[in-house]
Design a protein around this motif. Structure first.
Motif, short mmCIF file in Angstrom:
data_model
loop_
_atom_site.label_atom_id
_atom_site.label_comp_id
_atom_site.label_asym_id
_atom_site.label_seq_id
_atom_site.Cartn_x
_atom_site.Cartn_y
_atom_site.Cartn_z
N CYS A 159 -4.95 4.62 8.95
CA CYS A 159 -5.63 4.78 7.66
C CYS A 159 -4.61 4.56 6.55
CB CYS A 159 -6.23 6.18 7.56
SG CYS A 159 -7.02 6.54 5.97
N LEU A 160 -4.95 3.75 5.58
CA LEU A 160 -4.02 3.48 4.49
C LEU A 160 -3.91 4.69 3.55
CD1 LEU A 160 -5.05 -0.19 3.57
CD2 LEU A 160 -3.09 0.58 4.95
N CYS A 165 -12.34 12.66 0.58
CA CYS A 165 -11.58 11.71 1.40
C CYS A 165 -12.55 10.89 2.24
CB CYS A 165 -10.61 12.48 2.30
SG CYS A 165 -9.53 11.45 3.33
N GLU A 166 -12.26 9.61 2.40
CA GLU A 166 -13.13 8.74 3.20
C GLU A 166 -12.34 7.56 3.74
OE1 GLU A 166 -16.14 7.11 0.70
OE2 GLU A 166 -14.70 6.25 -0.72
N TYR A 167 -12.85 6.96 4.81
CA TYR A 167 -12.32 5.71 5.30
C TYR A 167 -12.93 4.58 4.47
CZ TYR A 167 -10.91 8.52 9.30
OH TYR A 167 -10.35 9.48 10.11
N LYS A 168 -12.16 3.52 4.26
CA LYS A 168 -12.59 2.45 3.37
C LYS A 168 -12.70 1.12 4.12
CE LYS A 168 -10.58 4.87 -0.61
NZ LYS A 168 -11.86 5.24 -1.26
N GLU A 169 -12.80 0.04 3.36
CA GLU A 169 -13.12 -1.26 3.95
C GLU A 169 -12.08 -1.72 4.96
OE1 GLU A 169 -16.04 -2.73 3.60
OE2 GLU A 169 -16.49 -0.91 2.46
N ASN A 170 -10.81 -1.43 4.73
CA ASN A 170 -9.79 -1.86 5.69
C ASN A 170 -9.99 -1.19 7.04
OD1 ASN A 170 -7.17 -3.51 5.79
ND2 ASN A 170 -6.53 -1.58 6.73
N HIS A 181 0.84 -1.19 0.00
CA HIS A 181 0.00 0.00 0.00
C HIS A 181 0.88 1.24 0.00
CE1 HIS A 181 -3.80 -2.14 0.64
NE2 HIS A 181 -3.12 -2.94 1.44
N GLY A 182 0.57 2.20 -0.88
CA GLY A 182 1.38 3.40 -0.97
C GLY A 182 2.74 3.12 -1.57
#
Length: 570
Positions: free
Chosen positions: A424-425, A451-456, A136-137
């Protein structure tokens, strides 16, 4: 001719203060620019000694005040008379949301160093390796060993209360004496230690001085828990009480408030930045100041906004934005998830003072093979505390007369709360942009958040609530209730990313020394530079990164690598 400085620092918060200190102590003639008003230590803390009955509305903000801070009021941070003056007016300082973003801002000398929660934790090697390992990233261009000596330098200066624990996922700092757990927090610790082999409860690590003699003009913490008002004793670390005075003692800084920087001037012929453009907030004049080195320390969103507005033929999409990553990879910790409970023990126990720190449970998920989770990567830590219940139960009409009087003479139950902070990823699609069609009062573009928080993050929250409940129950607390309240980016006040560090100029904005890849006399050391978010509070890491980068800049400046020219008469 306008005076040319050796260095310009944009911002006076946690990173701006450190950049000012290190650059000036390194001998550089430094101009420090702050968009907000002046705040002098002690002198400008109007509510520092006020009691609840001293406030006209007993501490509550008025309806009129709340109407001017509607977005920030969603968080609950701006609802009190005691600290409302540190938070900006949303009407005068608007922003836009494609998705809800709770942006907390303080425009004044000292910035959010006057408002922060002071939790100070080192990041570990696993935090700097995480992106590379799970994909990730992009990979961090530095590792823990690169920051370790700078963590030590910062810790020796600011003072962090805590105790060595020897945990690989949370390296020990250089500590002043810990703030001890109270009896119910200790009960929780003992219960968790007895029932879980993979986790432990430790004292919080806070930038509140516990040295009895204080240090460098700062006195020890007085256990008033009025930190956000501004501490007249200097008991907690802030730019105002610590780094800015140190910089001023050198005689090498000029501090200029009311200076709204909106552009870094790039010289095509020299291939360097040569200064900044700003608006004087009092006179509305457009001014330019020049220097060989520029440090962006205004905060993740303001610093990136300045870079995005700094357009030229060489950089049509913003200074240093060859990668197209400027504004992307926005992160903030998610929290407001955990559990509460009540203790039937220690009814005869009390405690004195209002200690400004509770307990901390270091990350225990995805540490090794035995703790690997299938539902999410990375992890979360837990922060919390225990106290006797307050007197609100005596307000209702259901209790009166003799029973009420007797109840008021007795303390309430012991309650405990556990709140989880999760990583947060770095999602590329989580971003900020500029809207030139909706300018602010200065004619500058406003920020739009997408921007939002996601499934992880959602999977992490589910596990965090379950584990908080399990820990409180295992430790013997009753009426244990889990909670998962709505939480939106920005609410954690740990904005990170948007001008990330990296190894490859094609996928990042900054190099391993926090220099813009293609404009190496510009450094970005606030939250914008972060490549991932870890689960720990990031402020200590910001300070270490800034001290490291500033000392690098001093060496490069003295080696003559940043020398610039500007036209006479400009």
């Amino acid at each position: 001719m306008n005076k040319k400085y050796d260095a310009i620092v944009i911002g006076t918060g946690i990173t701006g203060g450190w950049a000012s200190k290190e650059l000036s102590e390194g001998g550089l003639d430094t101009l420090v620019l702050e968009r907000g008003r002046m705040v002098k230590h002690v002198q400008d803390y109007p509510t520092m000694n006020m009691d609840p009955w001293d406030f006209k509305f007993r501490g509550q903000a008025t309806y009129e005040d709340r109407q001017r801070q509607l977005k920030q009021a969603r968080t609950g941070y701006t609802t009190g008379e005691a600290s409302k003056h540190w938070f900006v007016d949303d009407i005068d300082h608007p922003y836009n949301e494609k998705k809800r973003f709770d942006w907390i801002r303080g425009y004044h000398v000292g910035g959010k160093s006057l408002m922060w929660a002071r939790m100070s934790f080192r990041w570990s090697e696993m935090d700097f390796e995480a992106n590379k390992k799970d994909g990730h990233g992009v990979d961090w261009p530095i590792r823990y060993k690169d920051l370790e000596p700078w963590y030590e330098k910062v810790e020796r200066y600011i003072g962090i209360s805590g105790k060595a624990e020897g945990l690989p996922q949370l390296p020990d700092s250089i500590f002043t004496p810990e703030m001890p757990l109270n009896c119910v927090e200790q009960e929780f610790k003992e219960g968790v230690d007895a029932n879980f082999e993979d986790r432990t409860v430790i004292h919080s690590r806070a930038a509140n001085l516990t040295d009895p003699e204080g240090r460098e003009g700062r006195g020890p913490c007085q256990y008033r828990n009025r930190c956000i008002r501004g501490c007249p004793y200097g008991g907690y670390f802030s730019s105002n009480s610590s780094t800015l005075p140190a910089a001023q003692r050198t005689g090498n800084i000029t501090l200029r408030p009311h200076s709204i920087v909106h552009e870094i001037i790039y010289d095509e012929d020299q291939g360097k930045a040569i200064g900044v453009k700003l608006i004087d907030a009092e006179t509305r004049e457009n001014l330019e100041f020049y220097a060989d080195v520029i440090f962006c320390c205004a905060g993740a969103i303001p610093s990136t906004s300045i870079l995005m507005q700094s357009k030229s033929e060489r950089f049509p999409n913003g200074l240093g934005n060859d990668s197209g990553e400027l504004g992307h990879n926005l992160m903030d910790h998610h929290f407001k998830v955990g559990a509460t409970g009540i203790s039937d023990n220690h009814q005869e126990d009390y405690y004195k003072g209002r200690k400004p720190a509770g307990f901390f449970v270091p990350r225990f998920r995805n540490i090794d093979r035995d703790t690997t989770m299938k539902s999410f990567v990375r992890g979360y830590g837990m922060q919390g505390g225990a106290s006797r219940t307050d007197w609100t139960e005596a307000v209702g009409e259901m209790s009166y007369g003799k029973e009420l009087k007797e109840a008021l003479l007795k303390p309430g139950d012991w309650k405990i709360g556990v709140n989880c902070f999760g990583e947060c990823l770095p999602y590329h699609e989580n971003k900020m942009t500029l809207d030139y069609e909706k300018p602010d009062q200065w004619g500058l573009p406003t920020v739009t958040f997408d921007c939002e928080y996601k499934e992880n993050e959602k999977a992490m929250r589910k596990d965090a609530q379950e584990q908080a409940v399990a820990m409180l129950k295992a430790a013997g607390f009753r009426d244990v209730q889990g909670y998962d309240d709505p939480c939106y980016p920005g609410n954690g006040i740990h904005e990170m990313g948007t001008a990330r560090m990296g190894r490859d100029p094609r996928t990042s904005v900054l190099n391993r020394n926090n220099q813009i890849h293609a404009v190496q006399n510009v450094y970005v050391t606030d939250g914008a530079c972060m490549t991932s978010s870890a689960s720990q509070n990031p402020s200590l890491t910001y300070m270490a990164i800034t001290a490291r980068a500033a000392n690098h800049a001093v060496r490069e400046f003295k080696a003559g690598k940043f020398k610039t020219k500007y036209k006479e008469g400009t």
